[in-house]
Design a protein around this motif. Structure first.
Motif, PDB file in Angstrom:
ATOM      1  N   SER A 163       0.856  -1.181   0.000  1.00 20.61           N
ATOM      2  CA  SER A 163       0.000   0.000   0.000  1.00 20.61           C
ATOM      3  C   SER A 163       0.894   1.234   0.000  1.00 20.61           C
ATOM      4  CB  SER A 163      -0.902   0.002   1.239  1.00 20.61           C
ATOM      5  OG  SER A 163      -0.100  -0.002   2.421  1.00 20.61           O
ATOM      6  N   PHE A 164       0.303   2.382  -0.227  1.00 25.41           N
ATOM      7  CA  PHE A 164       1.083   3.613  -0.215  1.00 25.41           C
ATOM      8  C   PHE A 164       1.385   3.985   1.241  1.00 25.41           C
ATOM      9  CE2 PHE A 164      -0.759   5.459  -4.427  1.00 25.41           C
ATOM     10  CZ  PHE A 164      -0.169   4.418  -5.116  1.00 25.41           C
ATOM     11  N   GLY A 223       9.532   9.747   0.425  1.00 27.67           N
ATOM     12  CA  GLY A 223       9.862   9.355  -0.934  1.00 27.67           C
ATOM     13  C   GLY A 223       9.906   7.874  -1.192  1.00 27.67           C
ATOM     14  N   GLY A 224       9.796   7.042  -0.158  1.00 27.99           N
ATOM     15  CA  GLY A 224       9.907   5.605  -0.352  1.00 27.99           C
ATOM     16  C   GLY A 224       8.856   5.013  -1.258  1.00 27.99           C
ATOM     17  N   ASP A 225       7.679   5.615  -1.309  1.00 32.21           N
ATOM     18  CA  ASP A 225       6.636   5.124  -2.215  1.00 32.21           C
ATOM     19  C   ASP A 225       7.088   5.235  -3.668  1.00 32.21           C
ATOM     20  OD1 ASP A 225       4.666   4.383  -0.420  1.00 32.21           O
ATOM     21  OD2 ASP A 225       3.711   6.344  -0.397  1.00 32.21           O
ATOM     22  N   PRO A 241       4.141   4.947  -7.965  1.00 35.57           N
ATOM     23  CA  PRO A 241       4.235   3.549  -7.523  1.00 35.57           C
ATOM     24  C   PRO A 241       3.178   2.623  -8.088  1.00 35.57           C
ATOM     25  CG  PRO A 241       3.463   4.959  -5.735  1.00 35.57           C
ATOM     26  CD  PRO A 241       3.899   5.874  -6.830  1.00 35.57           C
ATOM     27  N   ALA A 242       2.028   3.144  -8.510  1.00 34.34           N
ATOM     28  CA  ALA A 242       0.967   2.260  -9.001  1.00 34.34           C
ATOM     29  C   ALA A 242       1.361   1.552 -10.285  1.00 34.34           C
ATOM     30  CB  ALA A 242      -0.333   3.040  -9.203  1.00 34.34           C
TER      31      ALA A 242
END
Length: 387
Positions: free
Chosen positions: A11-12, A354-356, A124-125
């Motif tokens: 998930s985000f 920023g990890g997403d 990310p999606a």
């Protein structure tokens, strides 16, 4: 009972920040949220008025699976107006948001096991949908050493390293960086894809939100559709219609039948109220309202850029377009996720870690959304200075 492996996508993490911010706001705390890419203005008055008329007397039944012809014709006209490009409405598929466009495009173009490249950092999606569909995601690092830009040299190196590439997703202006590719760069990438038999998916949902008039509205890959490319756009960003869940894609001829079949099974059709109301977005009033919002983003961007030294953020990606700023915060913190939590605790300002967007190097970056508007961004900056 089992849970399908395809559902094991992350998930985000930003949604944890969003949820915490919402909880604090509900308890009475004044929270400034700069973590969600959602224009606060909402749809223009001309679109809202059309929706009210439709609710009162319109036919809101099913449309064609690929969308109402009236809207597809207006989208074709939009490409004539902005890009001087001829697009056959029969090759336009209206979708349930750009998210629906990516799902149908990936299903139509790729099989499980296909290798699809994405730029990192990036939305990310792309990665998560492709993984859920059984595709292999090939990361191409496009960090500060490359000015956050994808190049054909990077594509050559990625293809040599992996030995195979079936698809490529490119976004310009990009999320989270705001970096844009110019017309020559888009042409080079589209030619590279055609020459190597790679299906290009061009994400253009931030077109129009561009700050250099000479580069407005953004270089489109629409001319490459004849060579197999897919162009995706949305009403969510430029027209500020996020919750209306309406996007579109321009399809090459070989994918139209497949997209029609997939869409009719997955969603039957996009939301009809949103479709018929969105026709009004292509009026002079609709374009004018959208462009006034871009002018507001531009002012907010300048406020943010001028304030960066005062909050210790010294390195940012080139914010050429979209309404984000992607900043390296390693001068002030070691871990972006913890930094965002601390900032929320101490100042009530919600930022996106920023990890997403980059599972490798995103731990030292944050993304700021400028879509909250000038006043809220100025308030957030005031609090960050006092942190």
């Amino acid at each position: 009972m089992k849970v399908a492996k395809r559902a094991r996508v992350p998930s985000f993490s930003v949604m944890d920040i969003v949820a915490e911010a919402a909880s604090r706001r509900a308890s009475g705390q004044d929270i400034v949220s700069l973590c969600v890419g959602e224009p606060v203005s909402g749809a223009s008055e001309v679109v809202r008025a059309r929706a009210q008329q439709l609710l009162a007397s319109g036919d809101l039944g099913y449309t064609d699976p690929l969308g109402a012809l009236a809207l597809r014709s207006e989208i074709a006209g939009h490409y004539r107006r902005w890009y001087d490009a001829h697009v056959d409405p029969a090759q336009i598929a209206v979708t349930t948001g750009s998210s629906g466009a990516f799902m149908v495009a990936f299903l139509a173009a790729f099989d499980a096991g296909d290798v699809v490249a994405v730029a990192r950092p990036g939305y990310p999606a792309y990665r998560n949908i492709l993984n859920a569909l059984g595709c292999e995601v090939l990361d191409i690092a496009c960090g500060p050493d490359h000015d956050f830009r994808l190049t054909t040299d990077l594509l050559d190196a990625a293809l040599r390293g992996r030995g195979r590439m079936d698809g490529l997703v490119v976004a310009s202006p990009a999320n989270p960086t705001g970096t844009m590719l110019d017309a020559a760069e888009v042409a080079a990438i589209t030619s590279w894809c055609e020459n190597h038999g790679v299906r290009l998916i061009s994400d253009e949902i931030y077109h129009g939100i561009v700050y250099d008039p000479a580069r407005w509205p953004g270089a489109s890959a629409v001319e490459a559709v004849g060579g197999g490319a897919i162009v995706i756009n949305s009403f969510s960003k430029y027209w500020a219609m996020t919750g209306w869940r309406l996007g579109w894609m321009i399809l090459p001829p070989d994918l139209v039948t497949a997209a029609d079949a997939l869409t009719s099974n997955i969603a039957l059709c996009p939301p009809s109220l949103a479709q018929f109301a969105a026709v009004a977005a292509f009026s002079d009033e609709g374009y004018g309202a959208a462009q006034r919002e871009v002018e507001r983003y531009a002012r907010t961007r300048e406020i943010m850029l001028e304030a960066l030294p005062s909050i210790g953020w010294k390195r940012v990606a080139p914010p050429d377009g979209a309404f984000y700023l992607y900043a390296d915060i390693s001068d002030v913190a070691d871990d972006a996720t913890q930094y965002c939590r601390d900032v929320l605790d101490r100042t009530g300002v919600a930022l996106a870690p920023g990890g997403d967007f980059d599972p490798v190097d995103g731990g030292k970056h944050v993304r700021v959304s400028l879509a909250a508007g000038e006043n809220r961004v100025a308030e957030a900056l005031s609090r960050l200075r006092e942190r």
